[in-house]
Design a protein around this motif. Sequence first.
Motif, PDB file in Angstrom:
ATOM      1  N   UNK A  27       7.756  -9.118  12.841  1.00 41.65           N
ATOM      2  CA  UNK A  27       7.634  -9.258  11.383  1.00 41.65           C
ATOM      3  C   UNK A  27       8.340 -10.512  10.891  1.00 41.65           C
ATOM      4  N   UNK A  28       9.552 -10.752  11.372  1.00 37.54           N
ATOM      5  CA  UNK A  28      10.308 -11.937  10.949  1.00 37.54           C
ATOM      6  C   UNK A  28       9.603 -13.212  11.415  1.00 37.54           C
TER       7      UNK A  28
ATOM      8  N   UNK B 179      11.622  -3.529   6.327  1.00 41.39           N
ATOM      9  CA  UNK B 179      11.443  -2.120   6.702  1.00 41.39           C
ATOM     10  C   UNK B 179      10.032  -1.652   6.356  1.00 41.39           C
ATOM     11  N   UNK B 180       9.538  -2.056   5.188  1.00 44.13           N
ATOM     12  CA  UNK B 180       8.199  -1.654   4.756  1.00 44.13           C
ATOM     13  C   UNK B 180       7.105  -2.375   5.541  1.00 44.13           C
ATOM     14  N   UNK B 181       7.434  -3.503   6.132  1.00 48.71           N
ATOM     15  CA  UNK B 181       6.476  -4.207   6.987  1.00 48.71           C
ATOM     16  C   UNK B 181       6.384  -3.586   8.375  1.00 48.71           C
TER      17      UNK B 181
ATOM     18  N   UNK C 178       4.227   0.540   2.060  1.00 49.88           N
ATOM     19  CA  UNK C 178       4.017  -0.304   3.230  1.00 49.88           C
ATOM     20  C   UNK C 178       3.619  -1.697   2.759  1.00 49.88           C
ATOM     21  N   UNK C 179       4.367  -2.731   3.180  1.00 49.18           N
ATOM     22  CA  UNK C 179       3.970  -4.109   2.891  1.00 49.18           C
ATOM     23  C   UNK C 179       2.898  -4.497   3.909  1.00 49.18           C
ATOM     24  N   UNK C 180       1.680  -4.645   3.439  1.00 45.80           N
ATOM     25  CA  UNK C 180       0.543  -4.921   4.311  1.00 45.80           C
ATOM     26  C   UNK C 180       0.532  -6.380   4.746  1.00 45.80           C
ATOM     27  N   UNK C 181       0.796  -7.287   3.810  1.00 51.41           N
ATOM     28  CA  UNK C 181       0.790  -8.715   4.120  1.00 51.41           C
ATOM     29  C   UNK C 181       1.365  -9.480   2.942  1.00 51.41           C
TER      30      UNK C 181
ATOM     31  N   UNK D 175       0.845  -1.190   0.000  1.00 50.32           N
ATOM     32  CA  UNK D 175       0.000   0.000   0.000  1.00 50.32           C
ATOM     33  C   UNK D 175       0.884   1.245   0.000  1.00 50.32           C
ATOM     34  N   UNK D 176       0.525   2.204  -0.827  1.00 50.71           N
ATOM     35  CA  UNK D 176       1.239   3.485  -0.862  1.00 50.71           C
ATOM     36  C   UNK D 176       0.437   4.507  -0.066  1.00 50.71           C
TER      37      UNK D 176
END
Length: 233
Positions: free
Chosen positions: A159-160, A187-189, A73-76, A65-66
């Motif tokens: 996240x990991x 980072x984006x997550x 942003x990595x949403x999923x 998502x921007x």
Amino acid sequence: MAANKLDRSLIRNLMIFQQMSDEDLDNVLAMASVRQLPEGGSAFTQGEPATEFFCLLNGRLKVVQTTPDGQQVVVRHVNPGDIFGIAKAMRRTEYPATAVAIVESLALAWKSTQWEAFIARSPTLALNALQTVGQRLQDAHSRIRELSTEEVERRVAHAVLRLVQQAGKKTDEGILIDFPVTRQDIAEMTGTTLHTVSRVMTAWEAKGLVQSSRKKVIVIDPHRLYVLAEHSE
């Protein structure tokens, strides 16, 4: 490629199709088309009309998502067997994010106008769709809580660990996240910077928690990572 020409055994093992009769399965497949996505290709793009929804057969996607200020942003992540692009189920007319193939992927696609007919074919499909929406809401709430209340190292650890849960594969070295993932992705997550994630991962490598290289992360000590995430040391 016509979806109803696929070997039924390829999709019968996916959870959402397992309890369907052969007749219902054939009807669902007859409504579908097959979408091949090269690495880096998009199934759909944020802001476009939500004309289709999908089920991933194999491969891996990330949903990005921007934000209004241009931040990615990595949403999923989308895993094999997942339904995605279900804006129709959320009463949305446009896609709220972009789905990008991390590796070469294969998906089934249906027209959004077929959503009601799709879930009517099987209680399992309807239940799975409901669970999918609920899980995404729960995940979103968890991410918001982490971003607003947790320090960076804990966010990165969570996240990991989510990636390990989704795609962990045991190897002699440790648990491999079984698809390409970069520090920029992490980072984006986690709503932070590449520099910060690199600093955290380098420190973890020195402690023997992880190994990482370009697009590859191996968790050597998942228990210690869990302790870090939960701050229970």
